[in-house]
Design an enzyme around this catalytic site. Structure first.
Site, PDB file in Angstrom:
ATOM      1  N   TYR A  26       0.837  -1.201   0.000  1.00  0.00           N
ATOM      2  CA  TYR A  26       0.000   0.000   0.000  1.00  0.00           C
ATOM      3  C   TYR A  26       0.873   1.253   0.000  1.00  0.00           C
ATOM      4  CZ  TYR A  26      -3.178   3.552   1.897  1.00  0.00           C
ATOM      5  OH  TYR A  26      -3.899   4.706   2.104  1.00  0.00           O
ATOM      6  N   GLU A  48     -11.727   6.048   5.346  1.00  0.00           N
ATOM      7  CA  GLU A  48     -11.150   6.749   6.498  1.00  0.00           C
ATOM      8  C   GLU A  48     -12.208   6.947   7.577  1.00  0.00           C
ATOM      9  OE1 GLU A  48      -8.161   7.336   7.259  1.00  0.00           O
ATOM     10  OE2 GLU A  48      -7.055   7.209   5.376  1.00  0.00           O
ATOM     11  N   TRP A  56      -5.856   1.318  10.356  1.00  0.00           N
ATOM     12  CA  TRP A  56      -5.994   1.269   8.903  1.00  0.00           C
ATOM     13  C   TRP A  56      -5.833  -0.139   8.354  1.00  0.00           C
ATOM     14  CZ3 TRP A  56      -8.362   2.988   5.064  1.00  0.00           C
ATOM     15  CH2 TRP A  56      -7.935   2.770   3.756  1.00  0.00           C
TER      16      TRP A  56
END
Length: 205
Positions: A26, A48, A56
């Site tokens: 990522y 988010e 995350w």
């Protein structure tokens, strides 16, 4: 800030991606590189929001499930969701089953439609908040003047789950702020991508 993390290929990276190989991919391919696609911007704002109170990695590991559940974050399709869709999503074990966050995505899709009508695109609106070189936040900051301003404006427009910390993480990830650490091999790549990036211009309706 923590020293850069050296990945399996010997290249230094931001320390936060040392936690898992999923973070490395990522970080290397997405995080901090500029995005002007409305769907991707909307997806990231939604994810988010789902991350609030979580980490995350939890959301990243479920990202494909979220895409399947939310019509690949097609703004117009989500804006048409009904209470039946809310119940369907609450029964989906592949995502974060939080009624308020699910309802926020539907609400925010409708607010995004309004932004597209008034600003020409979600991208044009978002990029109008890009900080200039004199107003960049310190590396690793949790919020910024840009995220506070964007959060305030989104809330005024009726968006939900868009606090300053959430919005700052969005700005970092979508390349409006190059927050790759000094010493990270990808900081220069993100800077080069930003230098060649064509900022979307608003064309108000």
């Amino acid at each position: 800030m923590a020293d850069p993390f050296t990945g399996p290929d010997g290249r230094p990276r931001c320390h936060w991606c040392a936690a898992t190989p999923g973070y490395i991919a990522y970080h290397d391919r997405e995080w901090g590189f500029p995005v002007a696609d409305d769907r991707r911007l909307f997806e990231k704002l939604c994810l988010e929001g789902f991350q609030s109170g979580l980490n995350w990695l939890t959301i990243l590991n479920k990202r494909e499930n979220f895409r399947a559940a939310f019509a690949n974050f097609d703004i117009d399709r989500i804006a048409a969701y009904t209470e039946a869709d809310v119940e369907r999503l609450l029964a989906d074990a592949g995502i974060v089953r939080h009624r308020g966050k699910i309802q926020a995505v539907i609400n925010n899709a409708r607010r995004a439609q309004e932004l597209v009508r008034s600003e020409g695109s979600l991208a044009a609106y978002v990029w109008s908040f890009e900080p200039d070189a004199q107003n960049l936040p310190p590396q690793g900051a949790a919020t910024s003047a840009a995220s506070i301003a964007l959060s305030k404006d989104l809330k005024k427009r009726g968006w939900a789950f868009v606090g300053p910390t959430t919005v700052h993480a969005f700005l970092q990830a979508m390349g409006l702020i190059n927050d790759h650490a000094e010493g990270c091999a990808f900081r220069a790549e993100a800077a080069e991508a930003r230098a060649g990036f064509r900022r979307p211009a608003a064309h108000r309706g």
